[in-house]
Scaffold this active site. Structure first.
Site: not given
Ligand code: 4NP
Length: 154
Positions: A8, A11, A13-15, A123
């Site tokens: 993702c 790294n 939340c989703r992955s 996201d």
């Molecule tokens: P993820 O979510 O891609 O599912 O881990 C996010 C977590 C943080 C950010 C973006 C997406 N960020 O911009 O900090």
């Protein structure tokens, strides 16, 4: 298919949720697959998963607190059989980052579950609780479909 990397953006939340949910479902099905997770971005390297993701995962039944964020690297394209992106931006980034001779096949994770009707895992970072719950629901369905595929030797 022996090894899978979930990817993702951050790294956190989703992955990491994908790794935790797939690991749980694969173990329950008695299947052995090397899994890991990584982000295309570098903001959260070394950090544990987002506390909201951890809380929803715990509520679902898995503890993902031991994971630490890392960034996708060139070696990942040689080490893993499959890279599963959460959304189209991750997918495009992976295609762009792929070194010549990369062996990993790159797909959207929801291509495992076309019946779900959504091809991207949205996201949840800037949204509310429903987004975190949906991430788990989508990945649970994708994991079930992968296990069914492996079961029938696809
Ligand atoms: P993820 O979510 O891609 O599912 O881990 C996010 C977590 C943080 C950010 C973006 C997406 N960020 O911009 O900090």
């Amino acid at each position: 298919m022996k090894s899978v990397l979930f990817v993702c953006l951050g790294n956190i939340c989703r992955s990491p949720t994908a790794k935790a949910v797939f690991d749980y479902k694969l173990a329950r099905a008695g299947m052995v697959l090397e899994t890991d997770s990584a982000g295309t971005g570098d903001w959260h390297i070394g950090k544990p998963p987002d506390p909201r993701s951890q809380a929803f995962a715990l509520d679902w039944g898995v503890d993902m607190g031991g994971q630490r964020a890392r960034q996708v690297c060139r070696e990942d394209f040689h080490r893993f059989d499959r890279l599963f992106a959460m959304d189209r931006a991750n997918l495009e980034d992976l295609h762009r980052l792929a070194p010549p001779g990369a062996r990993a096949r790159i797909d959207l994770v929801m291509s495992l579950a076309p019946d779900y009707g959504l091809d991207e895992v949205p996201d949840p970072y800037y949204g509310g609780e429903a987004g975190f719950r949906r991430v788990i629901d989508m990945l649970e369905t994708a994991a079930d479909r992968l296990i069914a595929q492996l079961d029938t030797g696809v």
